[in-house]
Design a protein around this motif. Structure first.
Motif, PDB file in Angstrom:
ATOM      1  N   ASP A  17       5.331 -10.027  -4.258  1.00 26.45           N
ATOM      2  CA  ASP A  17       4.396 -11.185  -4.642  1.00 26.45           C
ATOM      3  C   ASP A  17       5.309 -12.480  -4.713  1.00 26.45           C
ATOM      4  OD1 ASP A  17       2.158  -9.960  -5.157  1.00 26.45           O
ATOM      5  OD2 ASP A  17       2.322  -9.500  -7.234  1.00 26.45           O
ATOM      6  N   ARG A  18       6.335 -12.426  -5.028  1.00 20.27           N
ATOM      7  CA  ARG A  18       7.371 -13.750  -4.915  1.00 20.27           C
ATOM      8  C   ARG A  18       7.810 -13.962  -3.517  1.00 20.27           C
ATOM      9  NH1 ARG A  18      10.308 -11.315  -9.016  1.00 20.27           N
ATOM     10  NH2 ARG A  18      12.022 -10.507  -7.774  1.00 20.27           N
ATOM     11  N   ARG A  19       7.962 -13.223  -2.543  1.00 21.88           N
ATOM     12  CA  ARG A  19       8.102 -13.042  -1.070  1.00 21.88           C
ATOM     13  C   ARG A  19       6.842 -13.998  -0.614  1.00 21.88           C
ATOM     14  NH1 ARG A  19       9.946  -8.636   2.529  1.00 21.88           N
ATOM     15  NH2 ARG A  19      11.866  -9.178   2.267  1.00 21.88           N
ATOM     16  N   ALA A  36       0.829  -1.329  -0.057  1.00 18.32           N
ATOM     17  CA  ALA A  36      -0.007   0.156  -0.213  1.00 18.32           C
ATOM     18  C   ALA A  36       0.820   1.224   0.153  1.00 18.32           C
ATOM     19  CB  ALA A  36      -0.866   0.084   1.197  1.00 18.32           C
ATOM     20  N   TRP A  37       1.842   1.362   0.896  1.00 16.68           N
ATOM     21  CA  TRP A  37       2.937   2.340   0.828  1.00 16.68           C
ATOM     22  C   TRP A  37       3.538   2.697  -0.318  1.00 16.68           C
ATOM     23  CZ3 TRP A  37       2.944   6.494   3.736  1.00 16.68           C
ATOM     24  CH2 TRP A  37       2.247   6.358   5.121  1.00 16.68           C
ATOM     25  N   ILE A  38       3.980   1.442  -1.028  1.00 13.06           N
ATOM     26  CA  ILE A  38       4.777   1.494  -2.496  1.00 13.06           C
ATOM     27  C   ILE A  38       3.769   2.237  -3.623  1.00 13.06           C
ATOM     28  CG2 ILE A  38       5.614   0.142  -4.324  1.00 13.06           C
ATOM     29  CD1 ILE A  38       6.775  -1.673  -2.309  1.00 13.06           C
ATOM     30  N   LEU A  39       2.650   1.824  -3.322  1.00  7.14           N
ATOM     31  CA  LEU A  39       1.584   2.476  -4.514  1.00  7.14           C
ATOM     32  C   LEU A  39       1.424   3.777  -4.036  1.00  7.14           C
ATOM     33  CD1 LEU A  39      -0.943  -0.697  -4.766  1.00  7.14           C
ATOM     34  CD2 LEU A  39       0.577   0.157  -6.498  1.00  7.14           C
ATOM     35  N   ALA A  88       7.808   0.622  -9.165  1.00 16.62           N
ATOM     36  CA  ALA A  88       6.572   0.335  -8.188  1.00 16.62           C
ATOM     37  C   ALA A  88       6.163  -1.202  -8.762  1.00 16.62           C
ATOM     38  CB  ALA A  88       5.350   1.041  -8.394  1.00 16.62           C
ATOM     39  N   LYS A  89       6.014  -1.390 -10.004  1.00 17.23           N
ATOM     40  CA  LYS A  89       5.710  -2.871 -10.557  1.00 17.23           C
ATOM     41  C   LYS A  89       6.816  -3.731 -10.199  1.00 17.23           C
ATOM     42  CE  LYS A  89       2.089  -2.189 -14.019  1.00 17.23           C
ATOM     43  NZ  LYS A  89       1.103  -2.842 -13.454  1.00 17.23           N
ATOM     44  N   LEU A  90       8.057  -3.509 -10.241  1.00 14.42           N
ATOM     45  CA  LEU A  90       8.930  -4.182  -9.914  1.00 14.42           C
ATOM     46  C   LEU A  90       9.218  -4.821  -8.510  1.00 14.42           C
ATOM     47  CD1 LEU A  90      12.423  -3.200 -12.038  1.00 14.42           C
ATOM     48  CD2 LEU A  90      10.866  -5.282 -12.089  1.00 14.42           C
ATOM     49  N   ALA A  91       9.076  -3.531  -7.720  1.00 18.71           N
ATOM     50  CA  ALA A  91       8.858  -3.653  -6.198  1.00 18.71           C
ATOM     51  C   ALA A  91       7.649  -4.860  -5.904  1.00 18.71           C
ATOM     52  CB  ALA A  91       8.579  -2.299  -5.489  1.00 18.71           C
ATOM     53  N   ARG A  92       6.620  -4.418  -6.251  1.00 22.17           N
ATOM     54  CA  ARG A  92       5.375  -5.279  -6.214  1.00 22.17           C
ATOM     55  C   ARG A  92       5.330  -6.682  -6.617  1.00 22.17           C
ATOM     56  NH1 ARG A  92      -0.069  -3.306  -8.287  1.00 22.17           N
ATOM     57  NH2 ARG A  92      -0.657  -4.960  -7.166  1.00 22.17           N
TER      58      ARG A  92
END
Length: 190
Positions: A167-169, A26-29, A159-163
């Protein structure tokens, strides 16, 4: 709060199903959207301003000078370069009174002795004519739009890379949790 707003803000509310990674996402977005909007506008305005200042500097340094064509097309000094202009040799008198010659674009129909207007910079070097006000406005707007769009793309891509990493985690943690849940039952689900 409407149901629709509640769906969008579920990551911010206290909830037993909310994970830390949901809050991080949420913070990343939020940060990405703020940076995309503010950064995109700022990059566009700064780039357009820099392009406008550069064009103004070129226009301020450009000087129109009356010149005389010294050779005609038959001697190879004027060659069509597309359209109604070609390369020709011209002679002009500089601001300090010295005679100069050089090659520049002149009308193809110009014959030796014809007077043409050429452009020089502050050092007496031939340059192309400065861009018109409409061309400058178009170039600065396009440059600002390009810079703003690129900034937005970089921020949203980050942001997409961070998300994706989040997701992988999350998927790895779900695998671990399922492995622990399967062991007491005595069988594996996967």
């Amino acid at each position: 709060m409407t149901r629709r707003a509640g769906l969008w803000l579920w990551r911010w509310r206290r909830n037993p199903l909310r994970r830390t990674s949901d809050l991080v996402e949420a913070w990343i977005l939020l940060v990405a959207w703020v940076l995309a909007v503010v950064g995109g506008v700022l990059a566009g305005v700064v780039t357009a301003g820099a392009l406008q200042r550069a064009a103004d500097r070129v226009r301020a340094e450009s000087r129109p000078v009356s010149a005389v064509v010294t050779q005609d097309a038959a001697h190879g000094s004027v060659r069509p370069a597309g359209g109604a202009l070609g390369w020709g040799t011209v002679r002009w008198t500089d601001a300090d009174g010295s005679a100069r010659t050089g090659r520049t674009r002149v009308p193809v129909s110009a014959t030796p002795g014809a007077h043409v207007t050429v452009w020089t910079n502050g050092r007496g070097v031939l340059i192309p004519p400065p861009a018109s006000s409409a061309d400058i406005a178009f170039q600065t707007a396009l440059g600002g739009l390009w810079a703003g769009t690129t900034t937005v793309g970089v921020v949203i891509g980050g942001a997409k890379l961070a998300r994706a990493r989040l997701d992988r985690r999350r998927f790895a943690r779900w695998d671990e949790e399922w492995a622990r849940a399967d062991t007491p039952w005595g069988w594996k689900t996967g």
